[in-house]
Design a protein around this motif. Structure first.
Motif, PDB file in Angstrom:
ATOM      1  N   SER A 108       0.817  -1.213   0.000  1.00 17.74           N
ATOM      2  CA  SER A 108       0.000   0.000   0.000  1.00 17.74           C
ATOM      3  C   SER A 108       0.851   1.264   0.000  1.00 17.74           C
ATOM      4  O   SER A 108       0.445   2.297  -0.518  1.00 17.74           O
TER       5      SER A 108
ATOM      6  N   ASN B  80      -4.714   3.371   4.890  1.00 18.84           N
ATOM      7  CA  ASN B  80      -5.325   2.306   4.103  1.00 18.84           C
ATOM      8  C   ASN B  80      -6.585   1.790   4.779  1.00 18.84           C
ATOM      9  O   ASN B  80      -7.168   0.796   4.341  1.00 18.84           O
TER      10      ASN B  80
ATOM     11  N   LEU C 186      -5.825  12.077  -0.879  1.00 16.99           N
ATOM     12  CA  LEU C 186      -6.780  10.977  -0.774  1.00 16.99           C
ATOM     13  C   LEU C 186      -7.071  10.294  -2.101  1.00 16.99           C
ATOM     14  O   LEU C 186      -7.079   9.070  -2.193  1.00 16.99           O
ATOM     15  N   TRP C 187      -7.328  11.081  -3.132  1.00 15.32           N
ATOM     16  CA  TRP C 187      -7.864  10.521  -4.370  1.00 15.32           C
ATOM     17  C   TRP C 187      -6.872  10.630  -5.511  1.00 15.32           C
ATOM     18  O   TRP C 187      -6.180  11.638  -5.667  1.00 15.32           O
TER      19      TRP C 187
ATOM     20  N   ARG D  34      -6.083   5.888  -5.604  1.00 16.04           N
ATOM     21  CA  ARG D  34      -5.898   6.595  -4.357  1.00 16.04           C
ATOM     22  C   ARG D  34      -4.683   7.520  -4.484  1.00 16.04           C
ATOM     23  O   ARG D  34      -3.709   7.209  -5.167  1.00 16.04           O
TER      24      ARG D  34
ATOM     25  N   GLN E 277      -4.198   8.410   1.451  1.00 11.41           N
ATOM     26  CA  GLN E 277      -5.091   7.249   1.377  1.00 11.41           C
ATOM     27  C   GLN E 277      -4.562   6.239   0.364  1.00 11.41           C
ATOM     28  O   GLN E 277      -4.122   6.604  -0.733  1.00 11.41           O
ATOM     29  N   THR E 278      -4.582   4.962   0.768  1.00 14.98           N
ATOM     30  CA  THR E 278      -4.105   3.884  -0.093  1.00 14.98           C
ATOM     31  C   THR E 278      -5.030   2.680   0.050  1.00 14.98           C
ATOM     32  O   THR E 278      -5.953   2.675   0.871  1.00 14.98           O
TER      33      THR E 278
ATOM     34  N   TYR F 242      -2.289  -3.345  -2.200  1.00 17.62           N
ATOM     35  CA  TYR F 242      -2.369  -2.861  -3.588  1.00 17.62           C
ATOM     36  C   TYR F 242      -1.377  -3.588  -4.492  1.00 17.62           C
ATOM     37  O   TYR F 242      -0.218  -3.771  -4.135  1.00 17.62           O
TER      38      TYR F 242
END
Length: 894
Positions: free
Chosen positions: A119, A267, A300-301, A371, A399-400, A404
């Protein structure tokens, strides 16, 4: 405009309104907007106004929580300076080798963690490529607190740059052969790589704050230029549950530590499930850090969300993101598009309309993988903003997706922290996703191969060039040993010669010694006194005017006691770290100072003094951190023992810290009885820790607040003081009432303040019972045991060595009675190597409030109780009548 019904009183009601009509007009305008354009438009205007006011420098309280969106919009992101494609290939190799290392190790049952680094890979790689300064540049470089569970990824990167071999990767978590890799960041186990042990969660963030603070301390005291050193702490959102994680946030903002950045990998998962299942941890952390005065950057995004936010003309998407709890968002990351359309977008007409123009592929990309923490451009923008922000520390909430790139079986699954391996098919799928040139033939035999593009590959050349530009490899720990000269003998002389007729507690003796050592021209400036409030309790107020209390602001007020000789003096270059009521904070300070020899190439000599009850019992985990980080310094447990601190009672009565301290292999534990013993121990400690051949140890000394006349040092006792035991006197040395030559004999042994009880008991035994007692000072039960254990180990190698305690007592007549102000397990540590009959007295049980005499009688360690115990030992041997024990109890009122 009338006040709302039921309006509560406000602090604004206490401020004069110089123009009530203007105030009413503003309120009426807000009402008009709300009625005409809706409450959401009114809220937006208010927030814009507050934002504008803040930018204009108006002193208004800040909003503690902002929308659940990136702090830095895509349009405001700086140009990315690196080769993204090249860095993506490097990151892919690191991801692969981290997963391969743990999976290969799983066949030996040693385990490992994969999902955390998966992540956070870009959070680290972006820093390594563009921000983290190495140790070979000017100054000290940056200090990196790596999240413990991400260590496989750091090893994978060290494999890529040639610092770790394939054999070492295969020895992950298999260290006994001497060529392995420790599971987590452990400087003691891998001292060339790791600087800071972090996996005892919560200690990393606390230590990072005090490390950044200590960097400023060195700068302000003109010891080391640390202006270019930045502290980066990589943390998990679940780790922020630990109270230590947030214990010093206010300190960091109060002292404007803009040399510090927290990077919290959000995460949304702990070790076994969501961090805030029914809430939003990002928003909670934002409010917490903003409230503490930190600069907050939310990342975050990913860029896939840009289209969604552009289509969100009503703000419905932002509002929806703000209300969805973390556990539900985790579920979205694992469900199909139909589920997301129904459960996320299907809650209102505005979102249904927005989803109608989005393809299934776009929705899947946004909710499954996109993310901010997975995109180097967004991570770079956040890091750059952190370094450019001045006047406060920064926290980056990135954010992750946990797990991942590891495949659908790992990503966002509650159990992924405990999942230790991937199947061959999962590895092949991962290979294809990462675009790595690993053929199927490499998996023959069922083994997962390591991957390396070659030492002269473009990837490795790029990696090495970037690290060279930033000052060398990272993380890295480098020690440039600087031996400190021994202080002048005159500093130790007053304690060696004794106090004459003056009474002096050993606490005061230690403080006087350090005060003299701080005047030493060569090393005096390197002493770092640390105290968690109550410096006056330990007699340290005399240091205030001369050394000063460190404050980055200096003293901005006139102290109330300025007219007194020992007034409370703060200074920007102050030497004393007076931490307030925080043993954890003081201990973090101590660790930073103890390891400055490695972190900054500047050996410092810290001593941390505290109520002994609130040391090892409260912060033993940090004592292990200190040992793991190879720290050097003096820990001083003052007001020691279970019976010396009159009136305070159970919670202040330490009878066990030496037992806890004995569990730490790096701690050399001493319980000195006299001032001259302190002088000898401190002098040798300076030699062992800071001399030509320094040892990776630290000292724990217990000192007492009981005033006693301090004798001069007898001749020839230095070796015994340091090894832990020497004969202080014999029965023949008694000036009065010496026992007869054929009197029964016993050896009385004591540490610390208990020496005075056995000296009195020695006189009573001679005068009342014709028993000859020799008195021994046991300065260190722990060092006696350490030596004996080494002798036992030598025996397994065929070497015959006699423990020092056995040799010291050789030929001593009679049994041994050991006494201390500690529980009996402390002196009992040496019992198996004492050839004489051995028993002990101690203060087992809970402490209590009473006078010293009352407490000692309660525990049966006062002089009279010692006499009875000694007679009982001799009676069992038939050397005194059994009736003597009963007679003694009656005589002394026991």
């Amino acid at each position: 405009m009338s006040d709302p019904v039921g309006k509560l009183p406000s602090e604004l009601d206490q401020l004069p309104d110089r123009d009530t009509e203007e105030t009413a007009e503003w309120a009426a305008s807000l009402d008009a907007v709300a009625q005409a354009a809706g409450t959401r438009r009114a809220e937006y205007l208010l927030r814009r106004t507050l934002q504008h006011a803040e930018a204009a420098g108006l002193a208004l309280p800040k909003l503690l929580e902002t929308d659940y969106v990136n702090t830095i919009p895509t349009a405001a992101e700086p140009e990315y300076p690196g080769d993204e494609a090249m860095e993506a290939r490097i990151t892919a190799w690191n991801r692969w080798n981290a997963a391969a290392m743990v999976t290969r190790g799983s066949k030996y049952g040693v385990g490992g963690h994969i999902a955390t680094f998966a992540s956070a890979a870009w959070l680290y790689e972006t820093g390594f490529q563009h921000f983290f300064r190495g140790k070979e540049a000017d100054g000290s470089g940056d200090q990196l607190y790596i999240q413990g569970h991400a260590s496989p990824g750091i090893y994978a990167r060290a494999f890529l740059d040639g610092r770790v071999s394939e054999q070492q990767l295969d020895n992950f978590r298999q260290e006994s052969g001497g060529n392995g890799l420790p599971s987590y960041p452990h400087p003691r186990r891998l001292p060339w790589l790791w600087e800071f042990p972090t996996v005892s969660m919560g200690l990393g963030p606390l230590s990072a704050i005090y490390q950044a603070r200590f960097n400023r301390y060195l700068q302000n005291r003109n010891i080391k230029d640390t202006a270019n050193s930045h502290v980066w702490a990589f943390l998990g959102d679940g780790e922020m549950d630990e109270p230590e994680s947030t214990a010093a946030l206010a300190l960091a903002s109060r002292e404007q530590l803009d040399n510090l950045t927290f990077v919290i990998n959000c995460n949304l998962q702990r070790l076994d499930g969501p961090v805030r299942a029914n809430f939003r941890v990002v928003q909670e952390l934002e409010a917490q850090f903003r409230g503490a005065g930190w600069n907050v950057v939310k990342t975050l995004w990913g860029s896939a969300w840009d289209e969604l936010f552009q289509l969100d003309t009503s703000g419905a998407l932002v509002r929806r993101l703000r209300e969805v709890p973390d556990a539900q968002f985790q579920t979205y990351a694992t469900r199909d598009v139909a589920y997301i359309r129904e459960h996320f977008f299907g809650v209102n007409a505005e979102l249904v309309q927005l989803a109608g123009v989005l393809s299934d592929a776009k929705i899947a990309e946004c909710f499954h993988t996109s993310r901010g923490g997975h995109e180097p451009r967004k991570v770079y923008a956040a890091y750059k903003a952190a370094l450019e922000h001045k006047g406060a520390p920064t926290v980056i909430l990135a954010q992750t997706v946990k797990g991942y790139t590891l495949g659908a079986g790992f990503e966002s699954k509650n159990a992924n922290h405990q999942m230790k391996k991937l199947t061959i098919d999962e590895f092949k799928s991962m290979r294809d996703k990462l675009g790595l040139p690993i053929p199927d033939s490499a998996f023959e035999g069922g083994q997962v191969p390591y991957g390396h593009p070659g030492a002269d590959s473009p990837e490795v050349r790029y990696l090495n060039e970037r690290r060279a530009a930033l000052g060398g490899p990272a993380p890295a720990r480098k020690v440039h040993h600087v031996a400190l000269p021994a202080p002048a003998e005159r500093s130790f002389a007053p304690l060696i010669k004794g106090s004459g007729k003056q009474e002096m507690a050993t606490t005061m003796a230690f403080v006087r010694l350090v005060k003299d050592l701080m005047r030493d021209k060569e090393t005096g400036k390197r002493w770092v006194p640390i105290v968690p409030d109550e410096a006056r309790t330990f007699g340290m107020e005399s240091l205030f005017p001369s050394a000063g209390i460190y404050s980055p602001l200096g003293q901005t007020y006139e102290p109330v006691d300025r007219d007194q000789l020992m007034y409370y003096k703060e200074a920007k270059d102050g030497q004393i770290l007076n931490e307030g009521i925080t043993e954890a904070g003081a201990m973090a300070d101590f660790i930073a100072a103890c390891t400055s020899y490695a972190t900054h190439g500047e050996p410092m000599i810290p001593f941390y003094i505290f109520y002994s009850m609130f040391g090892w019992q409260r912060t033993a985990d940090q004592m292990w951190q200190l040992a793991d980080q190879l720290g050097k310094g003096f820990i001083v447990g003052a007001t020691a023992g279970r019976t010396t601190l009159t009136g305070e009672g159970l919670q202040h009565a330490d009878g066990h810290s030496h037992l806890i301290a004995s569990t730490n292999p790096a701690s050399l534990n001493y319980d000195p009885a006299f001032a001259y013993e302190i002088a000898v121990i401190v002098k040798d400690g300076l030699r062992r820790m800071y001399g030509e051949t320094p040892e990776d140890v630290f000292y724990y000394l217990t000192v007492y607040n009981e005033p006693k006349v301090q004798p001069a040092m007898p001749e020839g006792v230095e070796e015994g003081i340091l090894k832990g035991l020497y004969r202080f006197n014999t029965a023949a040395d008694l000036a009065e009432a010496a026992p007869a030559a054929d009197a029964p004999k016993i050896q009385l042994m004591a540490s610390g303040t208990a020496i005075h009880w056995i000296l009195e008991a020695q006189k009573l035994l001679a005068a009342d019972w014709n028993v000859a007692a020799d008195v021994w000072s046991a300065t260190s039960w722990g060092e006696l045991r350490r030596d004996a254990l080494e002798c036992d180990e030598a025996l397994l190698r065929g070497e015959i060595r006699t423990p020092y305690v056995t040799r010291a007592l050789e030929g001593a007549a009679g049994p041994v009675l050991a006494v201390s102000d500690w529980m009996r397990q402390v002196p009992d540590q040496i019992s198996q190597w004492v050839e004489q009959d051995y028993t002990s007295l101690g203060t087992d049980g809970f402490g209590l409030s009473d006078t010293r005499e009352g407490a000692r009688r309660h525990f049966g360690v006062d002089a009279q109780s010692i006499v009875v115990a000694a007679l009982a030992q001799l009676a069992r041997r038939g050397e005194v009548p059994a009736s003597a024990v009963k007679e003694a109890r009656e005589r002394y009122g026991l």
